[in-house]
Design a protein around this motif. Structure first.
Motif, PDB file in Angstrom:
ATOM      1  N   PHE A 179      -0.797 -40.274  16.953  1.00 24.11           N
ATOM      2  CA  PHE A 179      -0.630 -39.464  18.155  1.00 24.11           C
ATOM      3  C   PHE A 179       0.685 -39.800  18.861  1.00 24.11           C
ATOM      4  CE2 PHE A 179      -1.534 -39.238  22.833  1.00 24.11           C
ATOM      5  CZ  PHE A 179      -1.403 -37.869  22.940  1.00 24.11           C
ATOM      6  N   ASP A 180       0.975 -41.085  19.002  1.00 27.63           N
ATOM      7  CA  ASP A 180       2.224 -41.493  19.644  1.00 27.63           C
ATOM      8  C   ASP A 180       3.438 -40.984  18.870  1.00 27.63           C
ATOM      9  OD1 ASP A 180       0.882 -42.798  21.668  1.00 27.63           O
ATOM     10  OD2 ASP A 180       0.937 -44.754  20.679  1.00 27.63           O
ATOM     11  N   ALA A 181       3.350 -41.033  17.554  1.00 25.64           N
ATOM     12  CA  ALA A 181       4.459 -40.544  16.724  1.00 25.64           C
ATOM     13  C   ALA A 181       4.648 -39.039  16.900  1.00 25.64           C
ATOM     14  CB  ALA A 181       4.201 -40.874  15.250  1.00 25.64           C
ATOM     15  N   ALA A 182       3.531 -38.306  17.023  1.00 21.18           N
ATOM     16  CA  ALA A 182       3.611 -36.861  17.229  1.00 21.18           C
ATOM     17  C   ALA A 182       4.258 -36.542  18.575  1.00 21.18           C
ATOM     18  CB  ALA A 182       2.216 -36.242  17.150  1.00 21.18           C
ATOM     19  N   LEU A 183       3.931 -37.298  19.604  1.00 27.02           N
ATOM     20  CA  LEU A 183       4.550 -37.092  20.913  1.00 27.02           C
ATOM     21  C   LEU A 183       6.051 -37.370  20.860  1.00 27.02           C
ATOM     22  CD1 LEU A 183       2.059 -38.639  23.523  1.00 27.02           C
ATOM     23  CD2 LEU A 183       2.420 -36.230  22.980  1.00 27.02           C
ATOM     24  N   ALA A 184       6.430 -38.460  20.210  1.00 31.19           N
ATOM     25  CA  ALA A 184       7.847 -38.805  20.123  1.00 31.19           C
ATOM     26  C   ALA A 184       8.619 -37.737  19.346  1.00 31.19           C
ATOM     27  CB  ALA A 184       8.008 -40.172  19.456  1.00 31.19           C
ATOM     28  N   GLY A 185       8.026 -37.271  18.244  1.00 32.05           N
ATOM     29  CA  GLY A 185       8.680 -36.225  17.460  1.00 32.05           C
ATOM     30  C   GLY A 185       8.783 -34.923  18.222  1.00 32.05           C
ATOM     31  N   ALA A 312      -5.499 -33.621  21.695  1.00 28.28           N
ATOM     32  CA  ALA A 312      -4.266 -33.806  22.457  1.00 28.28           C
ATOM     33  C   ALA A 312      -3.044 -33.476  21.608  1.00 28.28           C
ATOM     34  CB  ALA A 312      -4.187 -35.243  22.972  1.00 28.28           C
ATOM     35  N   GLN A 313      -3.107 -33.821  20.333  1.00 25.85           N
ATOM     36  CA  GLN A 313      -1.995 -33.510  19.440  1.00 25.85           C
ATOM     37  C   GLN A 313      -1.903 -32.010  19.192  1.00 25.85           C
ATOM     38  OE1 GLN A 313      -1.572 -36.131  16.088  1.00 25.85           O
ATOM     39  NE2 GLN A 313      -0.412 -34.619  14.896  1.00 25.85           N
ATOM     40  N   GLN A 314      -3.045 -31.336  19.071  1.00 25.61           N
ATOM     41  CA  GLN A 314      -3.027 -29.869  18.937  1.00 25.61           C
ATOM     42  C   GLN A 314      -2.335 -29.232  20.142  1.00 25.61           C
ATOM     43  OE1 GLN A 314      -7.279 -29.035  18.523  1.00 25.61           O
ATOM     44  NE2 GLN A 314      -6.944 -28.298  16.450  1.00 25.61           N
ATOM     45  N   TYR A 315      -2.663 -29.719  21.325  1.00 22.86           N
ATOM     46  CA  TYR A 315      -2.067 -29.183  22.539  1.00 22.86           C
ATOM     47  C   TYR A 315      -0.562 -29.448  22.571  1.00 22.86           C
ATOM     48  CZ  TYR A 315      -1.088 -28.429  27.463  1.00 22.86           C
ATOM     49  OH  TYR A 315      -0.532 -27.988  28.636  1.00 22.86           O
ATOM     50  N   ALA A 316      -0.169 -30.675  22.219  1.00 25.61           N
ATOM     51  CA  ALA A 316       1.254 -31.015  22.183  1.00 25.61           C
ATOM     52  C   ALA A 316       2.002 -30.122  21.203  1.00 25.61           C
ATOM     53  CB  ALA A 316       1.432 -32.486  21.811  1.00 25.61           C
ATOM     54  N   ASP A 317       1.413 -29.886  20.054  1.00 22.09           N
ATOM     55  CA  ASP A 317       2.060 -29.034  19.045  1.00 22.09           C
ATOM     56  C   ASP A 317       2.267 -27.617  19.567  1.00 22.09           C
ATOM     57  OD1 ASP A 317       2.083 -31.156  17.286  1.00 22.09           O
ATOM     58  OD2 ASP A 317       0.365 -30.485  16.130  1.00 22.09           O
ATOM     59  N   ALA A 318       1.291 -27.105  20.342  1.00 20.91           N
ATOM     60  CA  ALA A 318       1.409 -25.757  20.894  1.00 20.91           C
ATOM     61  C   ALA A 318       2.544 -25.690  21.926  1.00 20.91           C
ATOM     62  CB  ALA A 318       0.098 -25.332  21.523  1.00 20.91           C
TER      63      ALA A 318
END
Length: 325
Positions: A179-185, A312-318
């Motif tokens: 999750f942290d990596a997805a946010l950073a990316g 949370a990652q789905q939301y970040a991706d959107a």
């Protein structure tokens, strides 16, 4: 006899987790060994020590976020509250058909829970009476669920607590690191697209008679903190509650959102789209800058805005898609 049945149930559950199509972390999905049989002690959100003879395998979950977290750790609950509703609102994981429905989240059935002979119940409520009823026959772990003063940190604590109780600490750590990596990316992508610091608003709404109420996800809400981690700025500065970071208004209240760069996101997973349908002819709605500039985005259905790391990652991706597309 009880230990033999428990062992058989644990093996069956692990086999089910290995074949499910749910998008669980790779390490969790590939886990095949049983958890260590060593005793486990976890301190929950009440400050109460919950002691287990061994990591729990037969778990009942009474709230969607915890149901998601369990499944994403590779532990399919034997029972969950409002299974049908979960499938609509939380698509981050897919529950096995074997998961039994134990009633509504607001009022689960104690009899249904007891019949499943669980070794742990995970709940997110401050319902002292319900917890006391359940603790007569099963250990109860109470997660915080939300804290508008520290929601991302709170989510991480809930994941770590649950992972410890079910003997999946490595899977929990990987879930959070992914999750942290997805946010950073995502933050890097938004910055590269020139979106750093851009304003956004997240809302959902419902219609009562001819009136439409709008719920805003303000400062401290989980989705607001996710946006902040991506380098965005929540444009809604209205009053919110201390637990969830939520506030309510009507369409007139949205007129304070004057920045033409604001992007408006909303959730309508239940199929009732009050923004596209109920406000389609509303003059105030049509005059809002983000509506005039067609910067209104309906989030993909099934992103639970109060969920675990996968939601949370789905939301970040959107958000990333909207600001970089």
């Amino acid at each position: 006899m009880r230990s033999a049945l428990t062992a058989i149930a644990a093996i069956a559950l692990l086999a089910a987790c290995g074949t499910t199509e749910a998008p669980v972390p790779e390490q969790a999905a590939s886990a095949s060994a049983e958890p260590s049989a060593a005793p486990v002690t976890v301190t929950d959100s009440r400050g109460k020590e919950v002691k287990l003879d061994q990591p729990a395998t037969r778990v009942v979950s009474l709230e969607w976020a915890e149901t998601e977290i369990l499944a994403s750790l590779g532990v399919m609950p034997v029972g969950a509250a409002d299974v049908k509703g979960f499938a609509v609102w939380d698509t981050a994981v897919k529950l096995d058909p074997s998961v039994q429905d134990v009633g509504m989240r607001q009022e689960p059935s104690v009899d249904s829970i007891s019949a499943l002979d669980p070794d742990l119940v995970v709940m997110e409520s401050d319902d002292v009476e319900l917890a006391a009823q359940l603790e007569k026959f099963v250990p109860v772990l109470v997660a915080k669920g939300s804290d508008a003063t520290r929601n991302l940190e709170r989510m991480r604590e809930d994941v770590t607590m649950i992972a410890t109780a079910v003997g999946k600490t490595e899977e929990g750590a990987k879930l959070l690191s992914d999750f942290d990596a997805a946010l950073a990316g995502g933050k890097a992508k938004i910055e590269a697209a020139g979106g750093a610091g851009k304003p956004f608003v997240m809302a959902d709404g419902w219609k009562q008679g001819s009136s439409i109420s709008i719920r805003l996800f303000g400062k401290g809400s989980l989705v607001s903190e996710i946006g902040g981690q991506l380098g965005l700025e929540n444009a809604w500065k209205g009053e919110v509650d201390k637990q969830w970071g939520l506030g309510t208004t009507d369409v007139e209240g949205l007129t304070v959102l004057k920045d033409p760069e604001t992007r408006f996101f909303y959730n309508a997973s239940d199929g009732e789209d009050v923004f596209a349908d109920g406000l389609a002819k509303n003059a105030i709605w049509k005059s809002l800058p983000f509506v005039e500039k067609q910067q209104v985005t309906r989030m993909p259905d099934g992103i639970w805005t109060f969920g675990g790391p996968l939601s949370a990652q789905q939301y970040a991706d959107a958000l990333v898609k909207a600001f970089t597309g």
